[in-house]
Design a protein around this motif. Structure first.
Motif, mmCIF file in Angstrom:
data_model
loop_
_atom_site.group_PDB
_atom_site.id
_atom_site.type_symbol
_atom_site.label_atom_id
_atom_site.label_comp_id
_atom_site.label_asym_id
_atom_site.label_seq_id
_atom_site.Cartn_x
_atom_site.Cartn_y
_atom_site.Cartn_z
ATOM 1 N N UNK A 1 0.829 -1.191 0.000
ATOM 2 C CA UNK A 1 0.000 0.000 0.000
ATOM 3 C C UNK A 1 0.875 1.257 0.000
ATOM 4 N N UNK A 2 1.657 1.472 1.073
ATOM 5 C CA UNK A 2 2.494 2.656 1.111
ATOM 6 C C UNK A 2 3.614 2.579 0.070
ATOM 7 N N UNK A 3 3.958 1.359 -0.340
ATOM 8 C CA UNK A 3 4.994 1.190 -1.349
ATOM 9 C C UNK A 3 4.544 1.675 -2.723
ATOM 10 N N UNK A 4 3.221 1.676 -2.970
ATOM 11 C CA UNK A 4 2.709 2.130 -4.260
ATOM 12 C C UNK A 4 3.211 3.524 -4.601
ATOM 13 N N UNK A 5 3.302 4.373 -3.596
ATOM 14 C CA UNK A 5 3.767 5.742 -3.826
ATOM 15 C C UNK A 5 5.204 5.734 -4.354
ATOM 16 N N UNK A 6 6.035 4.883 -3.773
ATOM 17 C CA UNK A 6 7.427 4.778 -4.208
ATOM 18 C C UNK A 6 7.493 4.189 -5.618
ATOM 19 N N UNK A 7 6.699 3.159 -5.877
ATOM 20 C CA UNK A 7 6.723 2.502 -7.182
ATOM 21 C C UNK A 7 6.303 3.448 -8.299
ATOM 22 N N UNK A 11 11.561 7.837 -11.980
ATOM 23 C CA UNK A 11 13.002 7.625 -11.822
ATOM 24 C C UNK A 11 13.779 8.895 -12.144
ATOM 25 N N UNK A 12 13.386 9.600 -13.201
ATOM 26 C CA UNK A 12 14.082 10.825 -13.603
ATOM 27 C C UNK A 12 13.987 11.916 -12.536
ATOM 28 N N UNK A 13 12.989 11.837 -11.671
ATOM 29 C CA UNK A 13 12.853 12.803 -10.588
ATOM 30 C C UNK A 13 13.830 12.537 -9.450
ATOM 31 N N UNK A 14 14.208 11.285 -9.264
ATOM 32 C CA UNK A 14 15.121 10.901 -8.188
ATOM 33 C C UNK A 14 16.570 10.879 -8.687
ATOM 34 N N UNK A 54 10.734 9.511 -18.581
ATOM 35 C CA UNK A 54 10.156 9.736 -17.247
ATOM 36 C C UNK A 54 9.366 8.521 -16.748
ATOM 37 N N UNK A 55 10.017 7.363 -16.807
ATOM 38 C CA UNK A 55 9.363 6.129 -16.358
ATOM 39 C C UNK A 55 9.322 6.076 -14.829
ATOM 40 N N UNK A 56 8.368 5.336 -14.319
ATOM 41 C CA UNK A 56 8.270 5.118 -12.883
ATOM 42 C C UNK A 56 9.354 4.127 -12.446
#
Length: 116
Positions: A1-7, A11-14, A54-56
């Motif tokens: 659930x909370x991992x969905x936000x991370x997933x 990637x380009x943002x981090x 800008x992939x996740x």
């Protein structure tokens, strides 16, 4: 659930934060790319394409050519979690990357980071 936000994070943002972290400690973007290539199998062109598109994080790892067979040698604590004990496969891959970036920033020798 909370991992969905991370997933769903892009990637380009981090990625720029990874670059900043390693460069602040005297390492290079090229060394960062070496670590990412080792982990994921992306070559330079494919990595840039993932950044440009800008992939996740989920897609970044789903589309990775091949996870390095030596990833099981990545151990230790990152973000308060012991990587070898993380059960969710995608989170484990994300934390592998975090751990490698952290080791690079801490000045570990490349041979040790790449588990040679």
């Amino acid at each position: 659930m909370k991992n969905d936000r991370i997933y769903k994070m892009i990637f380009a943002g981090v990625y720029p934060h990874y670059v900043t972290k390693v460069e602040k400690k005297g390492r290079t973007k090229e060394e960062l790319h070496t670590v990412i290539h080792w982990l994921t199998g992306y070559d330079e062109k494919a990595l840039q394409k993932q950044i440009d598109n800008k992939v996740t994080f989920k897609n970044f790892f789903d589309e990775a050519p091949q996870l390095n067979p030596n990833v099981s040698k990545i151990t230790g604590v990152i973000c308060g979690y012991r990587v070898e004990e993380i059960e969710e496969p995608l989170m484990k891959k994300i934390r592998y990357l975090d751990k490698l970036v952290d080791e690079l920033a801490k000045g570990k020798k490349m041979e040790k980071i790449l588990r040679e």
